[in-house]
Design an enzyme around this catalytic site. Sequence first.
Site, PDB file in Angstrom:
ATOM      1  CG  ASN A   9      -1.805   1.214   1.315  1.00 47.87           C
ATOM      2  OD1 ASN A   9      -1.919   1.980   0.364  1.00 47.87           O
ATOM      3  ND2 ASN A   9      -2.449   1.403   2.452  1.00 47.87           N
ATOM      4  CE  LYS A  11      -0.332   3.195   4.771  1.00 50.44           C
ATOM      5  NZ  LYS A  11      -0.195   3.367   6.234  1.00 50.44           N
ATOM      6  CG  HIS A  96      -5.861   1.555   5.441  1.00 50.40           C
ATOM      7  ND1 HIS A  96      -5.425   2.503   6.342  1.00 50.40           N
ATOM      8  CD2 HIS A  96      -4.807   0.710   5.243  1.00 50.40           C
ATOM      9  CE1 HIS A  96      -4.172   2.246   6.681  1.00 50.40           C
ATOM     10  NE2 HIS A  96      -3.778   1.163   6.023  1.00 50.40           N
ATOM     11  CD  GLU A  98      -3.151   5.378   6.762  1.00 56.43           C
ATOM     12  OE1 GLU A  98      -2.106   5.091   7.375  1.00 56.43           O
ATOM     13  OE2 GLU A  98      -3.247   5.372   5.517  1.00 56.43           O
ATOM     14  CD  GLU A 169      -3.271  -2.412   7.453  1.00 51.45           C
ATOM     15  OE1 GLU A 169      -2.147  -2.485   6.965  1.00 51.45           O
ATOM     16  OE2 GLU A 169      -4.036  -1.458   7.273  1.00 51.45           O
ATOM     17  N   GLY A 175       2.503   2.317  10.978  1.00 49.05           N
ATOM     18  CA  GLY A 175       3.428   3.433  10.857  1.00 49.05           C
ATOM     19  C   GLY A 175       4.091   3.857  12.159  1.00 49.05           C
ATOM     20  CB  SER A 215       5.280  -1.711  12.060  1.00 53.29           C
ATOM     21  OG  SER A 215       4.825  -0.401  12.301  1.00 53.29           O
TER      22      SER A 215
END
Length: 253
Positions: A9, A11, A96, A98, A169, A175, A215
């Site tokens: 991904n 992003k 996701h 985000e 996730e 991250g 991560s």
Amino acid sequence: MRRKLIAGNWKMNGLRAGGIALAGDLAGKCKAEAPNCDFLVCPPAHLLISVAEAIAGSGVALGGQDCHTAVSGAHTGDLSAEMLADAGCGFVILGHSERRADHGESSSLVRSKAAAAKRAGLTAIVCVGETADERKAGRALEVIESQVRESLPETAPEAAEASLVVAYEPVWAIGTGLTATPSDVAEVHGHIRKLLIELYGNDTGSAIRILYGGSVKPGNAAELMAVGDVDGALVGGASLKLEDFWAIGRSCP
């Protein structure tokens, strides 16, 4: 046996020259070495067609990072699942964390997008995961179960491994450099597997791939890929570095 999927991904990262170079280098490695996994790259929308050309004939798959529920219409800034398919995509990431946090996407909306992906012939990668506060409160499995039940398609996929993927996730690991322990991952993936079998029956529920994301890097990939019911990884930052992404793929047993 479920073949492992290593999905990158990207992003909101990458301009045209760098994106084409990264995709082309990955394609070259795949052609030369025949990896023991499936590779997928999900670049930002402006790179989709260029990346599709760069990976053509290599076996590397292409995916989008989101899609709209409608086929077309007055939806400025959005892309339909059909548009992604037209650009050469076979996959799309949905739900996701985000997107859920930054754009207020609900599980109900994610389910509608998953239906759109199926309509367009795309494989939906539906993301689920708990926040740090939810895990500390002992609610991780409860939160994940709710997201699975409310985000996944109501009807069973027609070809389970090919048409639906679930990605766990943990939000607190994305991250941050933090990674769930193998025992934590085993517990969550095992719970998701039970839910998939309950929702879709044993044959279909046992065939759907479950990815781990949060991560993932070369140093921890082998340990994570060895965990039961971990069928690959959804990789963020490390997917932007060819050698790191390739090493993650090479860690697959």
